[in-house]
Design an enzyme around this catalytic site. Structure first.
Site, short mmCIF file in Angstrom:
data_model
loop_
_atom_site.label_atom_id
_atom_site.label_comp_id
_atom_site.label_asym_id
_atom_site.label_seq_id
_atom_site.Cartn_x
_atom_site.Cartn_y
_atom_site.Cartn_z
N CYS B 182 3.62 -5.72 -12.19
CA CYS B 182 3.33 -7.06 -12.71
C CYS B 182 2.14 -7.71 -12.01
CB CYS B 182 4.53 -7.99 -12.49
SG CYS B 182 5.87 -7.69 -13.62
N CYS B 318 -7.59 18.21 15.80
CA CYS B 318 -7.75 19.47 15.06
C CYS B 318 -9.20 19.55 14.62
CB CYS B 318 -6.77 19.54 13.89
SG CYS B 318 -7.14 18.37 12.57
#
Lengths: 78, 355
Positions: B182, B318
């Site tokens: 909405c 990483c």
């Protein structure tokens, strides 16, 4: 074949109704594919309920020329 | 029960004193005190439902007032459940209103819903709707569903006397952003009023045992042409086999705000001798690594987390920043109190810009 569209499906197609008279899809799945061809964004909807003559229908349900089909995406507003 | 208060209902054929007594004995949880919740709460409370749970964690905003007609301008900024409690008590001080100033979550859903006979799903998002469904299936409680989109709405009663569930219509949650809500799509104030009132009617029917409950049927309402259509659907037995809630229902894990540091911090982390865990493969590590990085490949992280000191911050590294995110998520589950950071962009970023 009359196809009634609700929710986001109606918004994507830009109309609450589609008619198929020349090419009539044979199954619910074919109908979805046919609509997706013209409206690629429709093909992106991952969750849709389909009713054939007011009965919930899975993808493999066969369709006839005189069927009335409703395409009902989930809605979340509240 | 004050004399005459419900006389128009108790004189109604088919409802009567018996129906009124059933309402008085009923316990209904209303999940969401917004556009749909407001009419549901107002009518259930006015009509004499004995215990009503009101759940929401939102505050009243000025943009709510056009449809959430229980609230007034003076309530803006106030908690919805507190504002609702005040109005509902004023409307009917016989009823027992219990407020839950929280959203429905996997961790509270079963305990809260267990206290009620019936749930009314007046939420405004898919994760909550699927959570309501699954919790109600597990606890064997019926729930009244209502939802809207623009000028349209849907209503049904799920899990009623072994009937179909929400997942029998829509087995899986749509992808994020597939169906706008909405807030994004807009809503005409009256539409949730209509859908919410239809939900309240179904709730009353379920409680009083009158009429034909909208189970196995989905009602589709279109406000623009005042059309109502009903679709019949059947139960898919696998949807009743839910035995536990999913860990989370959000598109993203709500706890998944992963703390990060940018790769340009690596230099200072090394100077501080901070705890840097390199989760790349052995081959990658051998190829190149930071002098003080501790090597624990991602696939052995679970078994080797003993090598990590969780009492001080843990910086996960990483190659690109992807595996370090996964590592943070993994470690967080077993060490929720720890301070974990994923290094954004990983070594690629560091080598490209900082070394």
């Amino acid at each position: 074949m009359k196809v009634l569209l609700f929710g986001i499906a109606k918004d994507i197609v830009g109309s609450s109704q589609l008619q198929f008279s020349e090419v009539v899809p044979k199954t619910v799945l074919e109908l979805k594919q046919l609509i997706s061809k013209t409206y690629p964004k429709f093909g992106e909807l991952s969750s849709l309920a389909v009713a054939v003559n007011s009965e919930y229908a899975k993808d493999d349900v066969p369709l006839n020329r005189n069927d009335e089909i409703a395409i009902i995406p989930p809605v979340s507003g509240g | 029960m004050k004399k005459n208060r419900y006389i128009r209902q108790t004189t109604l054929k088919g409802f009567g004193v018996e129906g009124q007594q059933k309402l008085a004995a009923a316990k209904v949880l209303v999940v969401g005190a917004g556009g749909l919740g407001v009419p549901v709460l107002s009518y259930l409370n006015a009509m004499g439902v004995g215990k009503i749970g009101v759940m929401d964690n939102d505050t009243v905003s000025i943009a709510n007032l056009h449809r959430q007609v229980l609230y007034g301008q003076g309530d803006v900024g106030e908690s919805k459940v507190i504002a609702a409690l005040e109005k509902l008590k004023e409307q009917n001080n016989d009823s027992n209103i219990v407020v839950y100033n929280t959203f429905l979550e996997p961790k509270n859903a079963l305990a809260i819903i267990a206290d009620y006979d019936l749930v009314v799903d007046t939420s405004d998002n898919f994760p909550t709707r699927y959570l309501v469904n699954d919790a109600c299936v597990i606890l064997n409680k019926p729930f009244v569903y209502g939802a809207l989109h623009g000028y349209e709405g849907q209503v049904s009663v799920f899990n009623y006397k072994g009937g179909p569930t929400y997942r029998c219509l829509f087995p899986n949650m749509p992808k994020e952003h597939e169906v706008p809500n909405c807030n994004e799509h807009g809503v005409l104030g009256i539409i949730p009023g209509i859908i919410g009132n239809l939900q309240a009617l179904e709730a009353i029917k379920v409680i009083a045992g009158i009429g034909e409950v909208l189970s196995g049927r989905l009602l589709l309402f279109n406000g623009l042409d005042q059309s109502y259509q009903k679709i019949n659907f059947k139960q898919q037995p696998e949807n009743l086999e839910i035995v536990a809630l999913q860990e989370y229902y959000e598109w993203h894990d709500p706890c998944a705000v992963i703390q990060t540091v940018t790769a340009d911090k690596i230099q200072s982390l090394m100077t501080e001798n901070a705890q840097i865990i390199d989760v790349r493969t052995a081959e990658e590590f051998e190829n190149y690594h930071l002098s003080n990085a501790i090597h624990i490949p991602l696939d052995s992280l679970e078994n080797s987390s003993g090598k990590i000191n969780f009492s001080i911050p843990v910086y996960i590294l990483c190659q690109s920043g992807k595996r370090s995110e996964i590592a943070v998520k993994q470690l967080r589950e077993k060490h929720p109190e720890s301070t974990l950071f994923s290094i954004l962009g990983g070594l690629n970023q560091y080598l490209a810009t900082c070394s």
